[in-house]
Enzyme design. Structure first.
Site, PDB file in Angstrom:
ATOM      1  N   SER A 275      15.504 -11.918   4.287  1.00 31.19           N
ATOM      2  CA  SER A 275      14.313 -12.369   5.003  1.00 31.19           C
ATOM      3  C   SER A 275      13.110 -11.456   4.787  1.00 31.19           C
ATOM      4  O   SER A 275      11.993 -11.796   5.111  1.00 31.19           O
ATOM      5  CB  SER A 275      14.602 -12.413   6.506  1.00 31.19           C
ATOM      6  N   GLY A 276      13.347 -10.249   4.267  1.00 34.07           N
ATOM      7  CA  GLY A 276      12.240  -9.306   4.133  1.00 34.07           C
ATOM      8  C   GLY A 276      12.012  -8.498   5.394  1.00 34.07           C
ATOM      9  O   GLY A 276      10.975  -7.874   5.557  1.00 34.07           O
TER      10      GLY A 276
ATOM     11  N   THR B   2       0.834  -1.209   0.000  1.00 32.58           N
ATOM     12  CA  THR B   2       0.000   0.000   0.000  1.00 32.58           C
ATOM     13  C   THR B   2       0.866   1.255   0.000  1.00 32.58           C
ATOM     14  O   THR B   2       0.393   2.335  -0.330  1.00 32.58           O
ATOM     15  CB  THR B   2      -0.906   0.044   1.252  1.00 32.58           C
TER      16      THR B   2
ATOM     17  N   GLU C 211      17.800   4.338  -2.495  1.00 29.62           N
ATOM     18  CA  GLU C 211      17.393   3.015  -2.990  1.00 29.62           C
ATOM     19  C   GLU C 211      16.725   3.131  -4.362  1.00 29.62           C
ATOM     20  O   GLU C 211      16.968   2.331  -5.258  1.00 29.62           O
ATOM     21  CB  GLU C 211      16.473   2.308  -1.986  1.00 29.62           C
TER      22      GLU C 211
ATOM     23  N   TYR D 117       8.446  -7.019  -7.969  1.00 27.87           N
ATOM     24  CA  TYR D 117       8.026  -5.823  -7.221  1.00 27.87           C
ATOM     25  C   TYR D 117       7.724  -4.652  -8.158  1.00 27.87           C
ATOM     26  O   TYR D 117       6.658  -4.045  -8.102  1.00 27.87           O
ATOM     27  CB  TYR D 117       9.137  -5.454  -6.231  1.00 27.87           C
TER      28      TYR D 117
ATOM     29  N   ASP E  21       9.705   1.186   4.737  1.00 30.63           N
ATOM     30  CA  ASP E  21      10.788   0.520   5.452  1.00 30.63           C
ATOM     31  C   ASP E  21      11.701   1.521   6.148  1.00 30.63           C
ATOM     32  O   ASP E  21      11.988   1.411   7.342  1.00 30.63           O
ATOM     33  CB  ASP E  21      11.620  -0.335   4.491  1.00 30.63           C
TER      34      ASP E  21
END
Length: 387
Positions: A125-126, A35, A162, A224, A174
């Site tokens: 791992s996310g 989202t 990023e 993604y 994040d």
């Protein structure tokens, strides 16, 4: 941990004189997945696991990087004149990207540094090891070079690096969760305007358990960016029919009324997830405020179903972990978390059921997938700091 990594720094760089120790957490998102780039709400929290860093300034322009997580790579060298992404730079593309981004924002780093990193976030791992490294690097640069930037700025600079340097089209969640983390609280963030509030997480006799699928995935080469572009196309189609800036502005009723404007079934499903997941997130935070942990768990479960069926980002590993979790008595809610295609699930599990949960879900997963998952009972921690 502080003494241990200072000793390692001295071993790698000759001595540890003038070096300082820092920490930035990892994060887990409790609900509100995919989202954040659709102008919706997210509900992440910072963890007590994360990335430790030891840094000191140099008198020249050299940048020397070392990570205990990639010891086989040894010391990777770069310089302030060489702030370009490359395959050879490996993991150092993340700190290099942040140094570059500071320069792009008018804050030129004036000297080189020695930097040692040591993370206890499972790699791939996310749980946002890359964002943890980005926020940590920004925090170190602010401290060593005296830049006047807020923690929120550090999040935005991390995202910018990023997006522009590492070419991963990530949203703000994040970096924001890591930079703005607060112990025992999750962050209810509206990604459309970055307004946020802290919401205390009182789980009354339950804990957050993360299950790592151990299926590695790389964000840049995962689907993604494809999902993001599907949502952008769906939004532009909807905008022909209804005045709306982001998918996050729509409620379920409005979406159902105008969804026919979206030209493909696949894009319609992607947009439906973005709209419904945003509304679930808003309701989940209301449920927590009303001490209704059971309703929060139901919404987590519904989130996973939508990510599996409408957004199609789960895969057999994450589905197995979640579906096995749902069978265990004492599991309040379980869903995949992060970008998907591997990575982790997050579950809220009653204290007395945690051992059974790890044992039974772990056994079923290994039998079906062929290798083991790892489980972490985690706590919610603060944002970046000097140790």
């Amino acid at each position: 941990m502080k003494d241990k990594i200072l000793r390692k720094f001295a071993e790698v760089f000759g001595d540890a004189e003038g070096a300082k120790v820092y920490f930035a957490p990892g994060r887990v998102n409790l609900i509100g997945e995919h989202t954040d780039y659709n102008g919706g709400h997210v509900f992440p929290c910072a963890l007590t696991i994360g990335t430790y860093g030891v840094a000191r300034k140099r008198k020249d322009n050299r940048l020397l990087f070392y990570s205990t997580n990639f010891e086989q790579l040894g010391v990777l060298e770069s310089s302030l004149e060489d702030l370009v992404p490359s395959r050879e730079a490996d993991w150092t593309n993340y700190p290099k990207g942040v140094i570059w981004a500071f320069g792009e924002k008018g804050m030129k780093v004036s000297g080189g540094m020695d930097l040692l990193l040591s993370g206890n976030i499972p790699n791939g791992s996310g749980l946002s090891s890359s964002a943890s490294v980005e926020v940590l690097t920004g925090f170190i640069l602010r401290d060593l070079f005296g830049f006047e930037v807020s923690n929120q700025d550090l999040a935005l600079i991390g995202q910018y690096s990023e997006n522009q340097f590492n070419k991963v089209n990530c949203g703000i969640m994040d970096q924001f969760a890591i930079a703005m983390g607060k112990k025992d609280n999750a962050i209810f963030l509206d990604t459309a305007d970055l307004s946020y509030e802290y919401a205390p997480i009182a789980l009354q006799g339950a804990k957050i358990v993360i299950a790592c699928s151990n299926k590695k995935r790389g964000l840049g080469d995962s689907k993604y960016n494809e999902r993001r572009s599907e949502c952008e196309t769906a939004l532009s189609e909807l905008q022909q029919a209804v005045k709306v800036r982001t998918l996050g502005e729509l409620d379920e009723e409005t979406f159902e009324k105008y969804q026919a404007a979206i030209g493909s079934d696949v894009r319609r499903k992607r947009a439906k997830h973005a709209v419904y997941e945003n509304q679930r997130t808003v309701r989940a935070v209301e449920a927590l405020k009303a001490n209704d942990v059971a309703e929060f768990g139901r919404l987590m479960n519904a989130s996973h179903v939508s990510l599996r069926d409408d957004y199609e980002v789960t895969g057999i590993e994450l589905d197995t972990l979640v579906e096995e979790a749902w069978k265990v008595e004492g599991v309040i809610g379980s869903r995949m978390t992060g970008a998907g295609f591997g990575g982790c699930t997050v579950s809220i599990v009653k204290d007395e059921a945690i051992d059974t949960f790890i044992e039974t879900v772990g056994a079923a997963y290994k039998e079906k997938i062929g290798y083991a998952a790892d489980f972490y009972v985690v706590e919610i921690g603060d944002g970046p700091r000097v140790l």
